[in-house]
Design an enzyme around this catalytic site. Structure first.
Site, PDB file in Angstrom:
ATOM      1  CD  GLN A  21      11.324   7.027  16.183  1.00  0.00           C
ATOM      2  OE1 GLN A  21      11.051   7.103  14.991  1.00  0.00           O
ATOM      3  NE2 GLN A  21      12.531   6.715  16.624  1.00  0.00           N
TER       4      GLN A  21
ATOM      5  CE1 TYR B 265      15.709  13.041  10.420  1.00  0.00           C
ATOM      6  CE2 TYR B 265      15.878  10.975  11.619  1.00  0.00           C
ATOM      7  CZ  TYR B 265      15.733  11.657  10.428  1.00  0.00           C
ATOM      8  OH  TYR B 265      15.630  10.984   9.246  1.00  0.00           O
TER       9      TYR B 265
ATOM     10  NE  ARG C 144      15.988   3.551  17.138  1.00  0.00           N
ATOM     11  CZ  ARG C 144      16.150   3.117  15.897  1.00  0.00           C
ATOM     12  NH1 ARG C 144      16.004   3.936  14.889  1.00  0.00           N
ATOM     13  NH2 ARG C 144      16.410   1.855  15.644  1.00  0.00           N
TER      14      ARG C 144
ATOM     15  N   GLY D 140      14.617  -4.586  11.789  1.00  0.00           N
ATOM     16  CA  GLY D 140      14.028  -3.557  10.942  1.00  0.00           C
ATOM     17  C   GLY D 140      13.751  -4.061   9.552  1.00  0.00           C
ATOM     18  NE  ARG D 141      18.367  -2.260   6.981  1.00  0.00           N
ATOM     19  CZ  ARG D 141      19.635  -1.855   6.899  1.00  0.00           C
ATOM     20  NH1 ARG D 141      20.121  -1.426   5.757  1.00  0.00           N
ATOM     21  NH2 ARG D 141      20.405  -1.870   7.964  1.00  0.00           N
TER      22      ARG D 141
END
Ligand SMILES: Cc1cc2nc3c(=O)[nH]c(=O)nc-3n(C[C@H](O)[C@H](O)[C@H](O)COP(=O)(O)O)c2cc1C
Length: 388
Positions: free
Chosen positions: A102, A174, A226, A318-319
């Site tokens: 990424q 971002y 993304r 993810g988590r």
């Protein structure tokens, strides 16, 4: 073993086949060395989780030194990072998992301490609407073009290091999202104003990365993108803008679109009349031109199968993959009962999770949400990860 749809392979248009539809999304677990090099901890973390999933996306790696968003973040802004990035790629690729790097520029979502004295940059000189954020410096046109080139050079490094693809981080507030947002981007040149101008930066990066892939990749190499579909600020990104953007992205030559949300089935954050989950609206707009990755709160095989049943190609955990590094292997072996949905603090070392990650999770839990979300349950879910 149950005949789950998510265990079936998928072949991209470029000819690359991934062995199943389960993805580890990018997660900065803050194990990079001070200079952004891949550490042994990073390799250990990756080695525990590779091999089961179809695609494993690395933590974000910055494409320029001023694009660094966190301590412990990986860097891909110089060739000197290549040997260790190559080790990371090889580690992630065990047993057929595809490794995706990424690529990030944090823009204003950093500070001059993390940048060792340099002022953060962004589309406009506007601080993020969060406590303690610094006012960035607006980038000049020349600098914008240099950052586009930096994404392309990072893509070339990913190819050289042996990754199977890159994911452009256009989400989670971002820099690329800062350009797309009418809140953070108040430029009056060709990079700001209309939605067409605001999507220019992201599309130029895709173009530049694509040219590098066409020129240098000798085997099929994926280009993912993304997005975060919405912002709550006013003005801010609305789903109508996002649908226009994904329409362009779907024809831009990307191989997949990754929709970042704290809850995969979330509806509009801004429009209470809207009853459809955002992911399904995006799916309709994309209309099978590129596969989608859905993410957010998915934990169990049933959660993932529900994503498949909705016609979405990939589901990212993810988590849950922090807690359960062998999720896919356990499903394949018929050991679903042993999948971990909670971990004890004493297990952290064995799971390859370091103390800095815990601090980071606290930040995520107490902030608007890492994924740029206001989902009130996000912090509960993050807290739940490490219940003793
Ligand atoms: C510790 C942590 C680090 C993350 N780092 C990144 C990152 O580097 N890049 C990114 O795009 N998303 C990052 N995310 C967001 C995840 O990719 C994912 O979208 C989010 O955790 C929601 O999915 P989940 O509910 O399955 O955890 C991070 C999330 C966590 C928990």
């Amino acid at each position: 073993m149950t005949d789950y749809q998510f265990l079936k392979p998928y072949t991209f248009k470029n000819g690359m086949t991934v062995k199943n539809r389960v993805v580890i999304p990018p997660m900065t677990e803050r194990s990079g060395l001070e200079d952004g090099s891949v550490s042994r901890d990073e390799l250990y973390y990756a080695s525990l989780r590779a091999g089961g999933v179809g695609m494993f996306i690395t933590p974000a790696a910055n494409v320029t030194a001023t694009g660094k968003g966190f301590e412990g973040e990986l860097a891909v802004n110089d060739d000197r990072y290549l040997p260790r990035l190559a080790k990371l790629a090889a580690t992630m690729k065990q047993n057929g998992t595809k490794a995706i790097l990424q690529l990030i520029h944090a823009g204003r979502m950093t500070n001059s301490q993390i940048l060792r004295g340099t002022q953060p940059v962004s589309a406009s000189a506007i601080a993020a609407p969060r406590d303690g954020m610094e006012t960035p410096r607006a980038l000049s046109e020349t600098e914008i073009k240099e950052i586009v080139v930096a994404f392309a050079m990072a893509t070339r490094r990913a190819i050289l290091a042996g990754f199977d693809g890159v994911e452009i981080h256009g989400a989670n507030t971002y820099l690329i999202q800062q350009f797309f947002s009418p809140n953070s981007n108040q430029r009056t040149d060709q990079w700001g104003g209309s939605v067409t101008n605001r999507m220019r930066f992201g599309l130029e990066i895709v173009n530049a990365a694509k040219m590098v892939i066409d020129q240098y990749a000798q085997t099929p190499f994926l280009l993912g993108y993304r997005i975060s579909p919405e912002e709550v600020e006013n003005p801010g990104i609305r789903i109508a803008d996002t649908l226009q953007f994904v329409d362009r992205l779907a024809d831009s030559g990307i191989d997949y679109l990754h929709v970042s949300m704290g809850n995969a089935w979330r509806k509009s954050l801004n429009d209470p009349q809207e009853t459809r989950p955002t992911i399904l609206r995006i799916k309709d707009q994309v209309h099978d031109r590129v596969p989608l990755i859905s993410v957010g709160g998915l934990q169990s095989p049933a959660d993932v199968e529900k994503v498949m049943a909705a016609g979405i190609t990939f589901a990212a955990l993810g988590r849950e993959y922090l807690r359960e590094p062998k999720w896919v292997q356990k499903v394949e072996a018929g050991l679903e009962d042993t999948i971990r949905y909670r971990v004890n603090r004493t297990e952290l070392e064995d799971l390859g999770l370091n103390p800095a990650l815990l601090d980071f999770l606290d930040v995520i839990g107490t902030d608007l949400g890492y994924a740029g979300e206001t989902d009130a349950t996000a912090s509960d879910r993050v807290d739940a990860i490490f219940k003793d």
